[in-house]
Structures are given as structure tokens and as C-alpha cells.
Design a protein around this motif. Structure first.
Motif, PDB file in Angstrom:
ATOM      1  N   GLY A  30      33.061  38.969  41.758  1.00  0.00           N
ATOM      2  CA  GLY A  30      34.443  39.370  41.551  1.00  0.00           C
ATOM      3  C   GLY A  30      35.461  38.265  41.744  1.00  0.00           C
ATOM      4  O   GLY A  30      36.652  38.474  41.486  1.00  0.00           O
ATOM      5  N   TRP A  31      35.032  37.078  42.152  1.00  0.00           N
ATOM      6  CA  TRP A  31      35.968  35.989  42.429  1.00  0.00           C
ATOM      7  C   TRP A  31      36.162  35.061  41.225  1.00  0.00           C
ATOM      8  O   TRP A  31      36.932  34.118  41.302  1.00  0.00           O
ATOM      9  CB  TRP A  31      35.508  35.194  43.652  1.00  0.00           C
ATOM     10  N   HIS A  32      35.470  35.285  40.138  1.00  0.00           N
ATOM     11  CA  HIS A  32      35.603  34.449  38.944  1.00  0.00           C
ATOM     12  C   HIS A  32      35.282  35.313  37.731  1.00  0.00           C
ATOM     13  O   HIS A  32      34.374  36.154  37.795  1.00  0.00           O
ATOM     14  CB  HIS A  32      34.659  33.240  39.013  1.00  0.00           C
ATOM     15  N   PRO A  33      36.008  35.133  36.628  1.00  0.00           N
ATOM     16  CA  PRO A  33      35.777  35.998  35.459  1.00  0.00           C
ATOM     17  C   PRO A  33      34.428  35.800  34.798  1.00  0.00           C
ATOM     18  O   PRO A  33      33.921  36.712  34.132  1.00  0.00           O
ATOM     19  CB  PRO A  33      36.922  35.620  34.507  1.00  0.00           C
ATOM     20  N   ARG A  34      33.838  34.616  34.949  1.00  0.00           N
ATOM     21  CA  ARG A  34      32.536  34.380  34.338  1.00  0.00           C
ATOM     22  C   ARG A  34      31.498  34.179  35.440  1.00  0.00           C
ATOM     23  O   ARG A  34      31.572  33.218  36.199  1.00  0.00           O
ATOM     24  CB  ARG A  34      32.566  33.135  33.448  1.00  0.00           C
ATOM     25  N   GLN A  35      30.540  35.085  35.516  1.00  0.00           N
ATOM     26  CA  GLN A  35      29.502  34.965  36.545  1.00  0.00           C
ATOM     27  C   GLN A  35      28.141  35.328  35.963  1.00  0.00           C
ATOM     28  O   GLN A  35      27.370  36.099  36.536  1.00  0.00           O
ATOM     29  CB  GLN A  35      29.844  35.843  37.753  1.00  0.00           C
ATOM     30  N   ASP A  36      27.835  34.707  34.807  1.00  0.00           N
ATOM     31  CA  ASP A  36      26.542  34.938  34.177  1.00  0.00           C
ATOM     32  C   ASP A  36      25.556  33.858  34.616  1.00  0.00           C
ATOM     33  O   ASP A  36      25.878  32.991  35.430  1.00  0.00           O
ATOM     34  CB  ASP A  36      26.687  34.975  32.658  1.00  0.00           C
ATOM     35  N   ALA A  37      24.347  33.909  34.069  1.00  0.00           N
ATOM     36  CA  ALA A  37      23.309  32.961  34.470  1.00  0.00           C
ATOM     37  C   ALA A  37      23.725  31.519  34.182  1.00  0.00           C
ATOM     38  O   ALA A  37      23.448  30.609  34.976  1.00  0.00           O
ATOM     39  CB  ALA A  37      21.999  33.297  33.753  1.00  0.00           C
ATOM     40  N   GLY A  38      24.389  31.306  33.048  1.00  0.00           N
ATOM     41  CA  GLY A  38      24.832  29.962  32.720  1.00  0.00           C
ATOM     42  C   GLY A  38      25.862  29.420  33.700  1.00  0.00           C
ATOM     43  O   GLY A  38      25.879  28.224  34.006  1.00  0.00           O
ATOM     44  N   PHE A  39      26.698  30.311  34.205  1.00  0.00           N
ATOM     45  CA  PHE A  39      27.707  29.904  35.185  1.00  0.00           C
ATOM     46  C   PHE A  39      27.042  29.383  36.448  1.00  0.00           C
ATOM     47  O   PHE A  39      27.359  28.307  36.950  1.00  0.00           O
ATOM     48  CB  PHE A  39      28.607  31.095  35.492  1.00  0.00           C
ATOM     49  N   TYR A  40      26.071  30.135  36.964  1.00  0.00           N
ATOM     50  CA  TYR A  40      25.411  29.727  38.201  1.00  0.00           C
ATOM     51  C   TYR A  40      24.490  28.528  38.007  1.00  0.00           C
ATOM     52  O   TYR A  40      24.053  27.915  38.987  1.00  0.00           O
ATOM     53  CB  TYR A  40      24.627  30.900  38.782  1.00  0.00           C
ATOM     54  N   ALA A  41      24.211  28.175  36.757  1.00  0.00           N
ATOM     55  CA  ALA A  41      23.356  27.016  36.471  1.00  0.00           C
ATOM     56  C   ALA A  41      24.137  25.712  36.421  1.00  0.00           C
ATOM     57  O   ALA A  41      23.537  24.646  36.227  1.00  0.00           O
ATOM     58  CB  ALA A  41      22.612  27.231  35.151  1.00  0.00           C
ATOM     59  N   GLN A  42      25.462  25.751  36.588  1.00  0.00           N
ATOM     60  CA  GLN A  42      26.275  24.537  36.528  1.00  0.00           C
ATOM     61  C   GLN A  42      26.100  23.734  37.823  1.00  0.00           C
ATOM     62  O   GLN A  42      26.774  23.966  38.825  1.00  0.00           O
ATOM     63  CB  GLN A  42      27.734  24.902  36.312  1.00  0.00           C
ATOM     64  N   ALA A  43      25.203  22.770  37.768  1.00  0.00           N
ATOM     65  CA  ALA A  43      24.798  22.042  38.977  1.00  0.00           C
ATOM     66  C   ALA A  43      25.883  21.129  39.524  1.00  0.00           C
ATOM     67  O   ALA A  43      25.784  20.674  40.664  1.00  0.00           O
ATOM     68  CB  ALA A  43      23.529  21.234  38.693  1.00  0.00           C
ATOM     69  N   ASP A  44      26.915  20.833  38.712  1.00  0.00           N
ATOM     70  CA  ASP A  44      27.992  20.005  39.239  1.00  0.00           C
ATOM     71  C   ASP A  44      28.849  20.779  40.239  1.00  0.00           C
ATOM     72  O   ASP A  44      29.542  20.170  41.067  1.00  0.00           O
ATOM     73  CB  ASP A  44      28.867  19.466  38.111  1.00  0.00           C
ATOM     74  N   TYR A  45      28.787  22.108  40.172  1.00  0.00           N
ATOM     75  CA  TYR A  45      29.514  22.941  41.129  1.00  0.00           C
ATOM     76  C   TYR A  45      28.559  23.648  42.077  1.00  0.00           C
ATOM     77  O   TYR A  45      28.719  23.597  43.298  1.00  0.00           O
ATOM     78  CB  TYR A  45      30.377  23.957  40.372  1.00  0.00           C
ATOM     79  N   PHE A  46      27.558  24.315  41.523  1.00  0.00           N
ATOM     80  CA  PHE A  46      26.531  24.962  42.336  1.00  0.00           C
ATOM     81  C   PHE A  46      25.422  23.934  42.593  1.00  0.00           C
ATOM     82  O   PHE A  46      24.399  23.906  41.913  1.00  0.00           O
ATOM     83  CB  PHE A  46      25.988  26.203  41.624  1.00  0.00           C
ATOM     84  N   ARG A  47      25.652  23.111  43.561  1.00  0.00           N
ATOM     85  CA  ARG A  47      24.807  21.929  43.737  1.00  0.00           C
ATOM     86  C   ARG A  47      23.467  22.264  44.382  1.00  0.00           C
ATOM     87  O   ARG A  47      23.391  23.119  45.273  1.00  0.00           O
ATOM     88  CB  ARG A  47      25.544  20.892  44.576  1.00  0.00           C
ATOM     89  N   PRO A  48      22.421  21.577  43.946  1.00  0.00           N
ATOM     90  CA  PRO A  48      21.103  21.808  44.550  1.00  0.00           C
ATOM     91  C   PRO A  48      21.052  21.279  45.979  1.00  0.00           C
ATOM     92  O   PRO A  48      21.870  20.446  46.378  1.00  0.00           O
ATOM     93  CB  PRO A  48      20.160  21.033  43.623  1.00  0.00           C
ATOM     94  N   LEU A  49      20.106  21.789  46.722  1.00  0.00           N
ATOM     95  CA  LEU A  49      19.928  21.367  48.106  1.00  0.00           C
ATOM     96  C   LEU A  49      19.412  19.934  48.149  1.00  0.00           C
ATOM     97  O   LEU A  49      18.467  19.580  47.439  1.00  0.00           O
ATOM     98  CB  LEU A  49      18.924  22.299  48.797  1.00  0.00           C
ATOM     99  N   ARG A  50      20.062  19.114  48.974  1.00  0.00           N
ATOM    100  CA  ARG A  50      19.577  17.744  49.155  1.00  0.00           C
ATOM    101  C   ARG A  50      18.288  17.758  49.971  1.00  0.00           C
ATOM    102  O   ARG A  50      18.132  18.544  50.916  1.00  0.00           O
ATOM    103  CB  ARG A  50      20.621  16.889  49.856  1.00  0.00           C
ATOM    104  N   GLU A  51      17.384  16.872  49.625  1.00  0.00           N
ATOM    105  CA  GLU A  51      16.109  16.795  50.328  1.00  0.00           C
ATOM    106  C   GLU A  51      16.340  16.558  51.824  1.00  0.00           C
ATOM    107  O   GLU A  51      17.116  15.683  52.220  1.00  0.00           O
ATOM    108  CB  GLU A  51      15.256  15.668  49.745  1.00  0.00           C
ATOM    109  N   GLY A  52      15.701  17.361  52.626  1.00  0.00           N
ATOM    110  CA  GLY A  52      15.808  17.213  54.072  1.00  0.00           C
ATOM    111  C   GLY A  52      16.957  17.969  54.713  1.00  0.00           C
ATOM    112  O   GLY A  52      17.043  18.016  55.946  1.00  0.00           O
TER     113      GLY A  52
END
Length: 257
Positions: free
Chosen positions: A223-245
Motif C-alpha cells: 500500500g505504500w507504492h502504486p506499483r508492487q508487482d514482481a518486476g517492482f520487487y526485482a529492481q536490485a538498485d532499490y531492493f538490494r541483495p544481501l551482502r556476503e557475510g
């Protein structure tokens, strides 16, 4: 001076003060001091004379004066957070002053960096079950948000407070995707989560290192953003992957009564 951005859910905790940020003119320092309950402190105008008094910003707060720039969003939000979360702000200040007394005012240690990051961008998250943050531990953002959307909507995961006044300032910029730096409390509904945070900060139980803070891409919250589909959550520049360690501490606990 208007802030249409205050419709953002980030500002829900400051609803009692929305008139101050949506008024046609800036509230003056005297007006703010009269309106806000600052628990023995007051706002003072930050000017050249004040800057020359030799005191560190945090030390001046400990003596009762919160240096504030007039007509400045950052400092206005800081004042409102002081009014809304005085125990947390006082605990942050006390810990900063402790570190300044130990190491001087010119060098900052890891704990001071953590305290500052939480002060500027901090968010308190409450969960009813610690298992709810397992996806967060892995930076499985789709799992945390989309996969647990019902749990967010039911209040099993909830934003219990927004401390970061710099985060609020950034929220005024249209389209800005925000990331909060979070402390998490596991507790039942009705528990005094904010008091638990204030006590933990004051005791040095948390915020000894910036790596303790969990990043939370706030646009992912259902509910905090108008677009919340699978492609949205795949944007790694914002939803960043976990750093090793990278490993996060467990949530603070408030035992069931």
C-alpha cells in the motif's frame, strides 16, 4: 510553505502536527516552543553567535537547547520528532554525549555513526512473531512484502514509529523511494515498543555499530507504492541483495505479560 508530501504514510505518527507543516507560512521558533512539549528542552535559533559558543550540538541539547534553523524542513521535522518521541531522542542524545566525553568532539566512533544514522533515518518496526523477519534476514524482499502482505495488513508487522527526520525531509520529494534504517521489536499488540527502544538505546543495548541497523525499502510495504508487482520487487538498485557475510541481530523482545 506547504508540504503535500505529508500525505505519505511515513508521516502518520505526526498527525497531531500536520497543520504546522501544511500552513501557508513557516512556524516561528517561539510558536514551536509554545506548541510542542519538549520535555525540559527548548528550540533555540541556530546562528553564528550560537555556533561560536564552543559547544558541540549534542552537548548543547544536553543543556536544554536544540539548535534550530528557521524555515528549514530538516530542523522542523527534528523538532516534531522531539515532541513525538522524547524518550528516544533523549536517549540518543545521552549516548552521543557519553561518547563525546570519552573520545572528544572531533572523532566519531562506530557507535556514534549508528546513533546518527538512526536519528536521521530511523524506523521502529514491531513484529508479533520473530519468524516474520526471516525473509528480511535474507533480503528476500518479495517474500517480506508481497509474500506476507496479509500480515502487514493485519498488523502482525507494523511501523511503530518513524524517528528519522532526514527521512521525512526526503519524503517531501515527489517520487523519492526511501530506505529506513530499522530497529525491530518483537511484542504483542499494545506493548510499549517505543519505551523498549528508548531503554535499549539508553543502556547501550543497541546502536553500537551501524551494521546493526536493518535497511527497509519503504516503498515495498503493501500500500505504500502504486506499483508492487514482481518486476517492482526485482529492481536490485532499490531492493538490494544481501551482502556476503551480513548478519542482522535478532529483534528486541518484550515478553508477554
Amino acid at each position: 510553505m506547504t508540504a503535500a508530501g505529508c500525505a505519505h504514510p511515513l508521516f502518520d505518527g505526526l498527525s497531531a502536527y500536520h497543520d504546522l507543516v501544511q500552513s501557508p507560512g513557516w512556524p516561528g521558533i517561539d510558536e514551536l516552543n509554545a506548541r510542542l512539549s519538549l520535555q525540559g528542552r527548548c528550540l533555540i535559533v541556530q546562528d553564528e553567535a550560537l555556533a561560536g559558543d564552543g559547544l558541540h550540538y549534542e552537548q548543547r541539547i544536553a543543556q536544554g537547547g536544540i539548535a534550530t534553523r528557521p524555515c528549514n524542513w530538516h530542523d522542523l521535522f527534528n523538532a516534531l520528532v522531539w515532541a513525538r518521541y522524547p524518550a528516544i531522542k533523549a536517549a540518543l542524545n545521552a549516548r552521543q554525549c557519553l561518547h563525546i566525553a570519552r573520545g572528544g568532539s572531533r572523532r566519531r566512533n562506530r557507535a556514534q555513526e549508528a546513533l546518527t544514522q538512526f536519528d536521521e533515518t530511523g524506523v521502529v518496526v514491531q513484529v508479533r512473531d520473530a519468524a516474520l523477519i526471516e525473509a528480511w534476514d535474507r533480503h528476500d524482499w518479495s517474500g517480506l512484502f508481497a509474500g506476507q502482505a496479509d500480515r502487514w495488513r493485519r498488523g502482525d508487522i507494523v511501523i511503530a514509529g518513524v524517528v528519522g527526520h532526514a527521512l521525512m525531509e526526503q519524503a517531501l520529494l515527489p517520487g523519492r523511494r526511501l530506505v529506513g534504517k530499522c530497529l525491530v521489536v518483537c511484542a504483542e499488540t499494545g506493548a510499549d515498543v517505543l519505551a523498549r527502544i528508548a531503554g535499549a538505546v539508553g543502556a547501550g543495548e543497541v546502536l553500537e555499530d551501524p551494521l546493526e541497523l536493518r535497511p527497509l525499502p519503504l516503498a515495498g510495504i503493501p500500500g505504500w507504492h502504486p506499483r508492487q508487482d514482481a518486476g517492482f520487487y526485482a529492481q536490485a538498485d532499490y531492493f538490494r541483495p544481501l551482502r556476503e557475510g551480513r548478519v542482522y541481530p535478532p529483534p528486541l523482545i518484550i515478553p508477554r505479560s
